[in-house]
Every structure is written in structure tokens, then in C-alpha cells.
Design a protein around this motif. Structure first.
Motif, PDB file in Angstrom:
ATOM      1  N   PHE A   7     126.191  61.322  15.778  1.00 21.67           N
ATOM      2  CA  PHE A   7     127.374  60.721  15.227  1.00 21.67           C
ATOM      3  C   PHE A   7     128.120  61.722  14.005  1.00 21.67           C
ATOM      4  O   PHE A   7     127.210  62.230  13.040  1.00 21.67           O
ATOM      5  CB  PHE A   7     126.903  59.457  14.297  1.00 21.67           C
ATOM      6  CG  PHE A   7     126.255  58.461  15.256  1.00 21.67           C
ATOM      7  CD1 PHE A   7     127.438  57.544  15.868  1.00 21.67           C
ATOM      8  CD2 PHE A   7     125.143  58.350  15.433  1.00 21.67           C
ATOM      9  CE1 PHE A   7     126.621  56.706  16.711  1.00 21.67           C
ATOM     10  CE2 PHE A   7     124.617  57.324  16.213  1.00 21.67           C
ATOM     11  CZ  PHE A   7     125.370  56.511  16.861  1.00 21.67           C
ATOM     12  N   LEU A  13     130.943  56.320  10.951  1.00 17.58           N
ATOM     13  CA  LEU A  13     129.819  55.607  10.059  1.00 17.58           C
ATOM     14  C   LEU A  13     130.426  54.618   8.822  1.00 17.58           C
ATOM     15  O   LEU A  13     129.938  53.675   8.623  1.00 17.58           O
ATOM     16  CB  LEU A  13     128.699  56.018   9.739  1.00 17.58           C
ATOM     17  CG  LEU A  13     127.984  56.988  11.146  1.00 17.58           C
ATOM     18  CD1 LEU A  13     126.673  57.774  10.390  1.00 17.58           C
ATOM     19  CD2 LEU A  13     127.480  55.929  12.055  1.00 17.58           C
ATOM     20  N   LEU A  37     123.433  50.896  14.939  1.00 18.30           N
ATOM     21  CA  LEU A  37     122.607  52.269  14.883  1.00 18.30           C
ATOM     22  C   LEU A  37     120.990  51.493  15.356  1.00 18.30           C
ATOM     23  O   LEU A  37     120.363  52.343  16.183  1.00 18.30           O
ATOM     24  CB  LEU A  37     122.286  52.662  13.886  1.00 18.30           C
ATOM     25  CG  LEU A  37     123.773  53.440  13.240  1.00 18.30           C
ATOM     26  CD1 LEU A  37     123.630  53.933  11.952  1.00 18.30           C
ATOM     27  CD2 LEU A  37     123.930  54.615  14.252  1.00 18.30           C
ATOM     28  N   LYS A  38     120.617  50.540  15.030  1.00 22.12           N
ATOM     29  CA  LYS A  38     119.365  49.810  15.271  1.00 22.12           C
ATOM     30  C   LYS A  38     119.370  49.493  16.998  1.00 22.12           C
ATOM     31  O   LYS A  38     118.477  50.009  17.507  1.00 22.12           O
ATOM     32  CB  LYS A  38     119.066  48.414  14.557  1.00 22.12           C
ATOM     33  CG  LYS A  38     117.823  47.656  14.838  1.00 22.12           C
ATOM     34  CD  LYS A  38     117.780  46.399  14.155  1.00 22.12           C
ATOM     35  CE  LYS A  38     116.399  45.983  14.569  1.00 22.12           C
ATOM     36  NZ  LYS A  38     116.118  44.629  13.789  1.00 22.12           N
ATOM     37  N   LYS A  41     118.826  52.917  18.518  1.00 22.77           N
ATOM     38  CA  LYS A  41     117.460  53.519  18.374  1.00 22.77           C
ATOM     39  C   LYS A  41     116.645  52.650  19.381  1.00 22.77           C
ATOM     40  O   LYS A  41     115.617  53.156  20.099  1.00 22.77           O
ATOM     41  CB  LYS A  41     117.179  53.228  16.931  1.00 22.77           C
ATOM     42  CG  LYS A  41     115.598  53.730  16.594  1.00 22.77           C
ATOM     43  CD  LYS A  41     115.633  55.253  16.668  1.00 22.77           C
ATOM     44  CE  LYS A  41     114.275  55.678  16.558  1.00 22.77           C
ATOM     45  NZ  LYS A  41     114.104  57.240  16.778  1.00 22.77           N
ATOM     46  N   LEU A  47     118.567  59.473  16.942  1.00 21.94           N
ATOM     47  CA  LEU A  47     119.924  59.405  16.143  1.00 21.94           C
ATOM     48  C   LEU A  47     120.066  60.527  15.103  1.00 21.94           C
ATOM     49  O   LEU A  47     119.111  60.883  14.446  1.00 21.94           O
ATOM     50  CB  LEU A  47     120.090  57.952  15.270  1.00 21.94           C
ATOM     51  CG  LEU A  47     119.741  56.784  16.257  1.00 21.94           C
ATOM     52  CD1 LEU A  47     119.861  55.701  15.342  1.00 21.94           C
ATOM     53  CD2 LEU A  47     120.566  56.714  17.476  1.00 21.94           C
ATOM     54  N   LEU A  77     120.879  51.928   5.415  1.00 17.97           N
ATOM     55  CA  LEU A  77     120.147  51.870   6.702  1.00 17.97           C
ATOM     56  C   LEU A  77     118.807  51.226   6.682  1.00 17.97           C
ATOM     57  O   LEU A  77     118.354  50.928   8.012  1.00 17.97           O
ATOM     58  CB  LEU A  77     120.358  52.968   7.574  1.00 17.97           C
ATOM     59  CG  LEU A  77     122.058  53.226   7.839  1.00 17.97           C
ATOM     60  CD1 LEU A  77     122.143  54.650   8.659  1.00 17.97           C
ATOM     61  CD2 LEU A  77     122.915  52.145   8.430  1.00 17.97           C
ATOM     62  N   CYS A  81     117.161  51.311  10.812  1.00 14.51           N
ATOM     63  CA  CYS A  81     116.847  52.740  11.507  1.00 14.51           C
ATOM     64  C   CYS A  81     116.719  53.724  10.575  1.00 14.51           C
ATOM     65  O   CYS A  81     117.172  53.761   9.500  1.00 14.51           O
ATOM     66  CB  CYS A  81     117.900  53.068  12.546  1.00 14.51           C
ATOM     67  SG  CYS A  81     119.509  53.396  11.765  1.00 14.51           S
ATOM     68  N   PHE A  83     117.724  58.102  10.755  1.00 13.86           N
ATOM     69  CA  PHE A  83     118.270  59.284  11.749  1.00 13.86           C
ATOM     70  C   PHE A  83     117.016  60.142  11.909  1.00 13.86           C
ATOM     71  O   PHE A  83     116.158  60.320  10.604  1.00 13.86           O
ATOM     72  CB  PHE A  83     119.361  59.970  10.904  1.00 13.86           C
ATOM     73  CG  PHE A  83     120.556  58.999  10.778  1.00 13.86           C
ATOM     74  CD1 PHE A  83     121.317  58.908  12.116  1.00 13.86           C
ATOM     75  CD2 PHE A  83     121.164  58.384   9.677  1.00 13.86           C
ATOM     76  CE1 PHE A  83     122.647  58.353  11.791  1.00 13.86           C
ATOM     77  CE2 PHE A  83     122.196  57.683   9.725  1.00 13.86           C
ATOM     78  CZ  PHE A  83     122.979  57.481  10.787  1.00 13.86           C
ATOM     79  N   VAL A 172     128.168  51.546  20.880  1.00 16.86           N
ATOM     80  CA  VAL A 172     126.704  51.351  21.480  1.00 16.86           C
ATOM     81  C   VAL A 172     126.459  50.679  22.457  1.00 16.86           C
ATOM     82  O   VAL A 172     125.633  51.360  23.439  1.00 16.86           O
ATOM     83  CB  VAL A 172     125.890  51.153  20.282  1.00 16.86           C
ATOM     84  CG1 VAL A 172     124.496  51.219  20.812  1.00 16.86           C
ATOM     85  CG2 VAL A 172     126.022  52.623  18.992  1.00 16.86           C
TER      86      VAL A 172
END
Length: 180
Positions: A7, A13, A37-38, A41, A47, A77, A81, A83, A172
Motif C-alpha cells: 500500500f 490509507l 486491512l483486517k 490479512k 501487508l 490499526l 492488523c 503491517f 480489498v
């Protein structure tokens, strides 16, 4: 080998329409980013953030301040999740292998973390992000203005929530569907 989503940060973001993000409190996530993002993942993607931060070379922010900004990103976050890694290119004017549109950051992460680029994605809001992703061998997603080179354009997604500036959840969802 693992699959990943790389990303870009600003404009993907977080909102940076009105100013550059030079202080932690200026980092404001778009609606739905933690959930997106979750979801990525949980779908098995590693990520990463790959971001040009030429403001360092220009003297607008320091490496230390950028770390604080990224610490805030990770704090926002928490519970959703984490990164695998956040990397940045501090260059702006000087020739650089890391500054997008060069694919250097993506290639570095792929080698370091055993990433299968053929099954990975680069998500960005600028043509330089798409160029970097294509040069690295990834699929690409364009946020904002349409780019005919991108595999997915966020504005074309039928399930995109129009009230959002950026709908990373719809992006996503499309990536997961294309990756099945």
C-alpha cells in the motif's frame, strides 16, 4: 512463497488532500481502512506500506518525525492488523532506486520476506505507484483517477461506497475476489 499487498500511504490509507502529513496528528485514516486491512490479512495477504517521503530530503520532516507518524498509523490499526513492514524513500530530487516509480522498495521487501510478486498487489493513488507495481511484476489497483494500466480501478468498482473519499474495503474485496 507468500502473497502480499503493498500500500502507498498518503491518499490510500490516509487523507492528505489539504496538506502533507508532517506530524503524527495530521495522519487521519479514511473510513473503513482498519476493516479493509483486517480483511486482507485474514485472506492471507502480508501487508506492507511503501511510501515516497521526499519531504525528508526537502527538510520538511525528519526520519524521527516520520517514525512517530508511522507509530501513530500502527496505533490506529491496533486490534485490526499489523503491517509486516513499513518502508519509505526519503529521496526527492536526487537519482533514486527506491523512489516510486522505481520498484526498489517493492523488490527489497519481496526478497526480504519471500513474497511471490506474481500473486501480489500494489495499491496506490498516483501513476508512479502503478508504474512501480507493474515494474515489480505485481497486479495493481488505482485509487482515484482511472489508470488504464491498472488491473483494478477503485472508481469502477460496482460495490464502492460513493460517500467515501476512498473505499479501501471495496478495493480489498475486489483483490480477494480476483485472487481466488
Amino acid at each position: 512463497m507468500k502473497k502480499a499487498i503493498f500500500f502507498d500511504r498518503d491518499g490510500v490509507l490516509n487523507d492528505n488532500i489539504n496538506r502533507h502529513v508532517n506530524k503524527p496528528e495530521e495522519l487521519i485514516l479514511y473510513d473503513g481502512v482498519p476493516e479493509a486491512l483486517k480483511m486482507a490479512k485474514e485472506a492471507g495477504f502480508e501487508l506492507f506500506v511503501v511510501t515516497n517521503q521526499g519531504g525528508i530530503e526537502l527538510g520538511h520532516l525528519s526520519h524521527e518525525m516520520l517514525k512517530k507518524i508511522h507509530d501513530r498509523l500502527e496505533a490506529l490499526l491496533e486490534g485490526y492488523c499489523k503491517f509486516k513492514e513499513i518502508i519509505y524513500c526519503p529521496d526527492f530530487k536526487k537519482p533514486s532506486e527506491c523512489r516510486k516509480p522505481a520498484p526498489g522498495m517493492i523488490l527489497e521487501l519481496a526478497e526480504k520476506h519471500n513474497i511471490d510478486l506474481i500473486n501480489s498487489w500494489m495499491v496506490g493513488d498516483r501513476d508512479t505507484d502503478i508504474t512501480a507495481g507493474k515494474a515489480a511484476g505485481c497486479f495493481t489497483v488505482k485509487i482515484g483517477d482511472i489508470d488504464s494500466r491498472a488491473d483494478i480501478n477503485e472508481l469502477d468498482l460496482p460495490n464502492r461506497r460513493r460517500e467515501r473519499k476512498v473505499d479501501l474495503e471495496a478495493v480489498v474485496e475486489a483483490i480477494i475476489e480476483e485472487s481466488e
